[in-house]
Design a protein around this motif. Structure first.
Motif, PDB file in Angstrom:
ATOM      1  N   ARG A 191      44.377 -42.197  73.499  1.00 33.37           N
ATOM      2  CA  ARG A 191      45.254 -42.187  74.655  1.00 33.37           C
ATOM      3  C   ARG A 191      45.655 -43.572  75.098  1.00 33.37           C
ATOM      4  NH1 ARG A 191      42.111 -37.897  78.453  1.00 33.37           N
ATOM      5  NH2 ARG A 191      42.116 -36.202  77.015  1.00 33.37           N
TER       6      ARG A 191
ATOM      7  N   ARG B 225      38.246 -42.440  76.644  1.00 30.04           N
ATOM      8  CA  ARG B 225      38.683 -41.287  75.883  1.00 30.04           C
ATOM      9  C   ARG B 225      39.580 -41.769  74.761  1.00 30.04           C
ATOM     10  NH1 ARG B 225      38.299 -36.140  76.736  1.00 30.04           N
ATOM     11  NH2 ARG B 225      40.252 -35.777  75.726  1.00 30.04           N
TER      12      ARG B 225
ATOM     13  N   GLY C  48      47.931 -40.644  79.249  1.00 29.00           N
ATOM     14  CA  GLY C  48      46.550 -40.937  78.915  1.00 29.00           C
ATOM     15  C   GLY C  48      45.737 -41.097  80.183  1.00 29.00           C
ATOM     16  N   CYS C  49      44.434 -40.880  80.065  1.00 26.32           N
ATOM     17  CA  CYS C  49      43.560 -40.943  81.224  1.00 26.32           C
ATOM     18  C   CYS C  49      42.218 -41.502  80.811  1.00 26.32           C
ATOM     19  CB  CYS C  49      43.386 -39.541  81.813  1.00 26.32           C
ATOM     20  SG  CYS C  49      42.093 -39.406  83.077  1.00 26.32           S
TER      21      CYS C  49
ATOM     22  N   MET D   8      48.672 -30.903  72.606  1.00 24.09           N
ATOM     23  CA  MET D   8      47.783 -31.915  73.180  1.00 24.09           C
ATOM     24  C   MET D   8      47.983 -33.238  72.471  1.00 24.09           C
ATOM     25  SD  MET D   8      44.423 -29.522  73.489  1.00 24.09           S
ATOM     26  CE  MET D   8      43.415 -30.857  74.086  1.00 24.09           C
TER      27      MET D   8
ATOM     28  N   ASP E 193      34.827 -29.935  76.026  1.00 25.81           N
ATOM     29  CA  ASP E 193      35.220 -31.157  75.322  1.00 25.81           C
ATOM     30  C   ASP E 193      33.999 -31.733  74.631  1.00 25.81           C
ATOM     31  OD1 ASP E 193      36.617 -33.309  74.369  1.00 25.81           O
ATOM     32  OD2 ASP E 193      36.530 -34.443  76.238  1.00 25.81           O
TER      33      ASP E 193
ATOM     34  N   TYR F  41      40.854 -33.524  81.374  1.00 31.07           N
ATOM     35  CA  TYR F  41      41.101 -32.585  80.284  1.00 31.07           C
ATOM     36  C   TYR F  41      42.585 -32.388  79.977  1.00 31.07           C
ATOM     37  CZ  TYR F  41      39.786 -28.872  77.065  1.00 31.07           C
ATOM     38  OH  TYR F  41      39.573 -28.122  75.940  1.00 31.07           O
ATOM     39  N   ASP F  42      43.349 -33.456  79.943  1.00 35.36           N
ATOM     40  CA  ASP F  42      44.760 -33.421  79.539  1.00 35.36           C
ATOM     41  C   ASP F  42      45.591 -32.428  80.349  1.00 35.36           C
ATOM     42  OD1 ASP F  42      43.869 -35.158  77.670  1.00 35.36           O
ATOM     43  OD2 ASP F  42      44.114 -33.839  75.950  1.00 35.36           O
ATOM     44  N   SER F  43      45.235 -32.221  81.604  1.00 37.55           N
ATOM     45  CA  SER F  43      45.908 -31.176  82.385  1.00 37.55           C
ATOM     46  C   SER F  43      46.708 -31.760  83.546  1.00 37.55           C
ATOM     47  CB  SER F  43      44.875 -30.190  82.938  1.00 37.55           C
ATOM     48  OG  SER F  43      44.046 -30.820  83.914  1.00 37.55           O
TER      49      SER F  43
ATOM     50  N   LYS G  51      45.772 -35.658  72.152  1.00 33.57           N
ATOM     51  CA  LYS G  51      44.531 -36.337  71.785  1.00 33.57           C
ATOM     52  C   LYS G  51      44.647 -37.009  70.429  1.00 33.57           C
ATOM     53  CE  LYS G  51      41.267 -33.516  74.365  1.00 33.57           C
ATOM     54  NZ  LYS G  51      40.136 -32.602  74.274  1.00 33.57           N
TER      55      LYS G  51
END
Length: 365
Positions: free
Chosen positions: A44, A41, A155-156, A1, A290, A139-141, A3
């Motif tokens: 990112r 977030r 990144g989001c 991940m 999260d 969620y990084d998916s 993050k």
């Protein structure tokens, strides 16, 4: 991940919450005195996110007239983006439904091996669900591919929830090893977090100790404005080993993971040692949720500040992995009674795992 990869960079350059809130309030058109909720977030693509959020707002009705006419909410979203980016966004109308949620790719802009994507989520027609009703997270998916190369980092950020359209909007920024080809693109999402919320709580400093046992842990992330060499020796990282190349650091040996809540927050230790106030907290099991917290130390004069540095790691108990954070405040404290602390606790609601895929060709009108 990824993050933790961008945490330090983000913390250093993120715009102020007041600026971001003001930008969002103007974007969603809620009138005087109202501010739309937006939460960046961390970790990112911080530089581009910060610059975009702080851009000058202008009206560019001619930039996306067709999409604006058909999707008013989308027009309000792109209106607050930077003019340079907005003029290049190409409207897309492809969608995918899974688990009662419909994802739509609203617009895309390719820049070599980088891509900016605006997407929306809404409850699927006839689903009878109310999962999309406010702040959410991908969620990084997610990822973008052109069938020759795939996104490797990204990144989001959540933009806003539009109640009229019943849509949650996001800006996704991804990057690949090679330039994207616009002939055929595929954007995918594997999981979303619904019903995120936050609350402010006090953290009791009355139990602060001045001596405590420590333990060496392998870090999964670290960040903050204070550089490693500026820290006391006791807080500096150690090099990894051939078996575990991750750097390590000595943290408080406080409440054990087995005694922490798996679905909530637990303060596991507070100590003032070597000129640093150390506050350790367990976030529970974060693999399908999260949870994170912003802790603020307040002095006797009412001044508030965030930690100088923080570190994170995981501890396993059976099949459950607990995430821990330790926050460090480098400050000369004569009496802890002169200080107080509060935190903004962010927690996700329900995690929905699905299979959202949109395949499209990038063509300008």
């Amino acid at each position: 991940m990824f993050k933790s990869r961008y945490q330090e960079a983000y913390d250093a350059i993120a715009p102020s919450p007041e600026l971001v809130a003001d930008v969002m309030a103007r974007a969603v058109g809620e009138g005087k005195g109202k501010r739309a909720a937006i939460k960046f977030r961390k970790n990112r693509f911080a530089r581009r996110a910060a610059l975009t959020a702080a851009a000058v707002l202008v009206c560019f009705a001619a930039a996306v007239p067709v999409c604006a006419a058909r999707v008013p909410a989308f027009y309000r979203i792109v209106e607050f983006l930077s003019p340079a980016l907005a003029d290049k966004l190409v409207p897309i109308e492809e969608s995918s439904t899974s688990q009662g949620i419909t994802m739509q790719v609203e617009a895309v802009h390719l820049m070599g091996n980088e891509a900016d994507i605006i997407i929306s989520l809404r409850d699927a027609a006839g689903s009878g669900q109310d999962l999309v009703n406010g702040e959410m997270d991908l969620y990084d998916s997610y990822g973008l591919s052109d069938y020759m190369n795939d996104s490797v980092i990204g990144g989001c950020r959540f933009l806003t929830y539009d109640e009229t359209e019943d849509k949650a909007f996001f800006q996704v920024m991804v990057q690949s090893d090679k330039a994207y080809q616009s002939g055929k693109l595929k954007f995918r999402v594997r999981s979303v977090l619904c019903g995120k919320y936050k609350e402010t709580r006090d953290v009791d400093l009355s139990g602060t100790v001045y001596e405590a046992d420590t333990k060496l842990v392998s870090l999964s992330g670290s960040g903050g404005l204070m550089r490693e060499e500026e820290l006391p020796v006791s807080l500096q990282e150690t090099t990894g080993t051939p078996d575990d190349p991750r750097p390590g650091v000595k943290v408080l040996d406080g409440i054990k993971a087995a005694d922490c809540a798996a679905d909530g927050f637990t303060v596991t230790g507070i100590a003032y040692m070597d000129g640093a106030l150390r506050v350790q907290m367990c976030m529970g099991d974060n693999w399908k949720s999260d949870r994170n917290v912003e802790l603020f130390l307040r002095d006797a004069d009412g001044g508030e500040r965030y930690s100088d540095r923080s570190v994170s790691w995981h501890e396993a108990v059976g099949d459950t992995s607990y995430q821990f954070y330790e926050f460090w405040y480098l400050e000369e404290i004569e009496s802890i009674a002169d200080y107080s602390m509060y935190g903004i606790f962010h927690e996700s609601g329900e995690m929905v795992e699905g299979d959202w895929n949109v395949t499209f060709r990038l063509q300008k009108d």
